[in-house]
Design an enzyme around this catalytic site. Sequence first.
Site, PDB file in Angstrom:
ATOM      1  N   ARG A 232       1.123  -0.838  -0.005  1.00 57.94           N
ATOM      2  CA  ARG A 232       0.122   0.051  -0.075  1.00 57.94           C
ATOM      3  C   ARG A 232       0.748   1.216   0.339  1.00 57.94           C
ATOM      4  NH1 ARG A 232      -3.290  -2.818  -1.500  1.00 57.94           N
ATOM      5  NH2 ARG A 232      -5.599  -3.002  -0.877  1.00 57.94           N
ATOM      6  N   ASP A 256       4.809  -0.566  -7.041  1.00 56.29           N
ATOM      7  CA  ASP A 256       3.006  -0.920  -7.382  1.00 56.29           C
ATOM      8  C   ASP A 256       1.975  -0.016  -7.240  1.00 56.29           C
ATOM      9  OD1 ASP A 256       0.977  -2.291  -9.364  1.00 56.29           O
ATOM     10  OD2 ASP A 256       0.643  -3.922  -7.928  1.00 56.29           O
ATOM     11  N   GLU A 261      -2.067   7.527  -5.318  1.00 55.68           N
ATOM     12  CA  GLU A 261      -3.411   7.047  -6.058  1.00 55.68           C
ATOM     13  C   GLU A 261      -4.126   7.159  -6.714  1.00 55.68           C
ATOM     14  OE1 GLU A 261      -2.085   2.890  -5.162  1.00 55.68           O
ATOM     15  OE2 GLU A 261      -4.009   2.141  -5.407  1.00 55.68           O
ATOM     16  N   HIS A 293      -0.936  -0.226  -9.570  1.00 48.61           N
ATOM     17  CA  HIS A 293      -0.875  -1.806  -8.718  1.00 48.61           C
ATOM     18  C   HIS A 293      -2.387  -2.500  -9.774  1.00 48.61           C
ATOM     19  CE1 HIS A 293      -3.619  -1.286  -4.889  1.00 48.61           C
ATOM     20  NE2 HIS A 293      -3.255  -3.116  -5.333  1.00 48.61           N
TER      21      HIS A 293
HETATM   22  P1  NAI Z   1      -1.316 -10.952   4.671  1.00 41.45           P
HETATM   23  O1  NAI Z   1      -2.842 -10.659   6.300  1.00 41.45           O
HETATM   24  O2  NAI Z   1      -1.599 -12.704   5.118  1.00 41.45           O
HETATM   25  O3  NAI Z   1      -0.506 -10.765   5.782  1.00 41.45           O
HETATM   26  C1  NAI Z   1       0.056  -9.441   6.290  1.00 41.45           C
HETATM   27  C2  NAI Z   1       0.852 -10.343   7.118  1.00 41.45           C
HETATM   28  O4  NAI Z   1       1.613  -8.506   7.477  1.00 41.45           O
HETATM   29  C3  NAI Z   1       0.955 -11.055   7.934  1.00 41.45           C
HETATM   30  O5  NAI Z   1       1.304 -12.155   8.406  1.00 41.45           O
HETATM   31  C4  NAI Z   1       1.796  -9.141   9.319  1.00 41.45           C
HETATM   32  O6  NAI Z   1       1.460 -10.115  10.436  1.00 41.45           O
HETATM   33  C5  NAI Z   1       1.732  -8.657   9.544  1.00 41.45           C
HETATM   34  N1  NAI Z   1       2.439  -7.894   9.275  1.00 41.45           N
HETATM   35  C6  NAI Z   1       1.157  -6.906  10.282  1.00 41.45           C
HETATM   36  N2  NAI Z   1       1.225  -5.840  10.843  1.00 41.45           N
HETATM   37  C7  NAI Z   1       3.049  -5.610  10.611  1.00 41.45           C
HETATM   38  C8  NAI Z   1       4.191  -5.084  10.858  1.00 41.45           C
HETATM   39  N3  NAI Z   1       3.679  -4.087  11.513  1.00 41.45           N
HETATM   40  N4  NAI Z   1       5.313  -4.817  10.470  1.00 41.45           N
HETATM   41  C9  NAI Z   1       5.397  -6.259  10.137  1.00 41.45           C
HETATM   42  N5  NAI Z   1       4.785  -7.054   9.497  1.00 41.45           N
HETATM   43  C10 NAI Z   1       3.281  -7.008  10.033  1.00 41.45           C
HETATM   44  O7  NAI Z   1      -1.748 -10.416   3.993  1.00 41.45           O
HETATM   45  P2  NAI Z   1      -1.562 -10.263   1.997  1.00 41.45           P
HETATM   46  O8  NAI Z   1      -2.422 -11.383   1.347  1.00 41.45           O
HETATM   47  O9  NAI Z   1       0.049 -10.818   1.820  1.00 41.45           O
HETATM   48  O10 NAI Z   1      -1.526  -9.162   1.844  1.00 41.45           O
HETATM   49  C11 NAI Z   1       0.043  -7.973   1.784  1.00 41.45           C
HETATM   50  C12 NAI Z   1      -0.596  -7.115   1.505  1.00 41.45           C
HETATM   51  O11 NAI Z   1      -0.164  -6.539   0.199  1.00 41.45           O
HETATM   52  C13 NAI Z   1      -2.053  -6.771   1.716  1.00 41.45           C
HETATM   53  O12 NAI Z   1      -2.628  -5.754   2.749  1.00 41.45           O
HETATM   54  C14 NAI Z   1      -2.217  -5.614   0.306  1.00 41.45           C
HETATM   55  O13 NAI Z   1      -2.174  -3.772   1.321  1.00 41.45           O
HETATM   56  C15 NAI Z   1      -1.429  -5.995  -0.420  1.00 41.45           C
HETATM   57  N6  NAI Z   1      -2.201  -6.229  -1.428  1.00 41.45           N
HETATM   58  C16 NAI Z   1      -1.641  -5.980  -3.019  1.00 41.45           C
HETATM   59  C17 NAI Z   1      -1.663  -6.100  -4.272  1.00 41.45           C
HETATM   60  C18 NAI Z   1      -1.547  -5.777  -4.989  1.00 41.45           C
HETATM   61  O14 NAI Z   1      -2.372  -5.849  -6.164  1.00 41.45           O
HETATM   62  N7  NAI Z   1       0.146  -4.986  -5.129  1.00 41.45           N
HETATM   63  C19 NAI Z   1      -2.681  -6.720  -3.710  1.00 41.45           C
HETATM   64  C20 NAI Z   1      -3.328  -8.027  -2.613  1.00 41.45           C
HETATM   65  C21 NAI Z   1      -2.978  -7.792  -0.901  1.00 41.45           C
END
Ligand code: NAI
Length: 332
Positions: A232, A256, A261, A293
Amino acid sequence: MKITVFSSKAYDEQYLSAEARDHALTFVGARLDATTAAVAAGNDAVIAFVNDALDEDTLTRLADLGVRLVLLRCAGFNHVDLAAAERLGLAVAHVPAYSPNAVAEHTLALIMALNRKIHRAFNRVREGNFALDGLIGFDMKGRTVGLVGTGAIGAAAAGIFKGFGCTVLAVDPYPSEQLVADGVRYVAFEALLREADIISLHCPLTPSTKHIIDAPAIALTKTDVMLINTSRGALVDTRAVIDALKGGQIGSLGLDVYEEESDLFFEDLSDQVLHDDVFARLLTFPNVIITGHQGFFTHEALSAIARTTMDNADQFARHGTPVHPVTQHMNR
Ligand code: NAI
């Protein structure tokens, strides 16, 4: 149920229609905000995307119109006022992990393009310029990658980096035993900043992760570090990153996502003047690659997003709760 799909593009209509089941979907190109919400009058639910404005005003309008469910066709929910939704009795659902590989693989596309200067080589060769000056990259094998967040996407990325022969460091409040068994080393955030050649962000945007990469954090990194953000935009203080690119502390940047954005991405603005000077400055660097994105944008991911979104709708219609609800306590 009757459902309005906001910020809809041709590909949304294609994939969601294929999974519509017995729901009646209306596709609207407009971005959802307090003004456009009126389109959903008489509907049970709305399907929204990452840059729709799901603030208190919009949610209040939706609730007043009789909408009971907000279906996010994305994983992140930082753009939803969850406290307001709960107060208004609006259920919110998301698609937690539709294709972590899609985003992890796009992360690698950015890294390899920046590393081997593919964007510059592409243009040179087309102009008959076969000189190699300025195109020197580095071997990935033996490099240290720092992953901030090792959920679904971070874990998929870790597997790819391991395949390259990289040392993988990670920061996550919930370390994964599986990743530790696979050789990922969890360290303190400061240690990751100090040791990584490539830093890649895979954590959600929350109040505590906003600008997690700011000037003090950048000051701790290796000179010439590569920074990648496919998560994000607001995880990164863009102005601090621009200063660090100018000073050479950041050697290359792959984005990305971008803090502002919502005014730019997903639209064809090619015949308009760019008003965002910060974004315009980013575009001037030869060592910056920005995609709009598109990390999620694969056939597999779009199919899974449509399927899970409609699973959420089905279960809400039958049992009053979606399969993947989003609640306030998840936004910390
Ligand atoms: P997820 O919920 O599976 O993993 C997120 C991880 O971040 C969790 O393990 C959590 O404990 C950790 N986390 C939380 N706070 C943290 C911190 N302060 N420092 C380090 N780690 C921390 O989510 P997922 O599916 O892996 O997605 C991650 C992010 O990717 C989403 O939140 C979304 O913003 C972004 N995303 C981007 C996309 C794109 O098209 N560019 C598409 C899908 C998601």
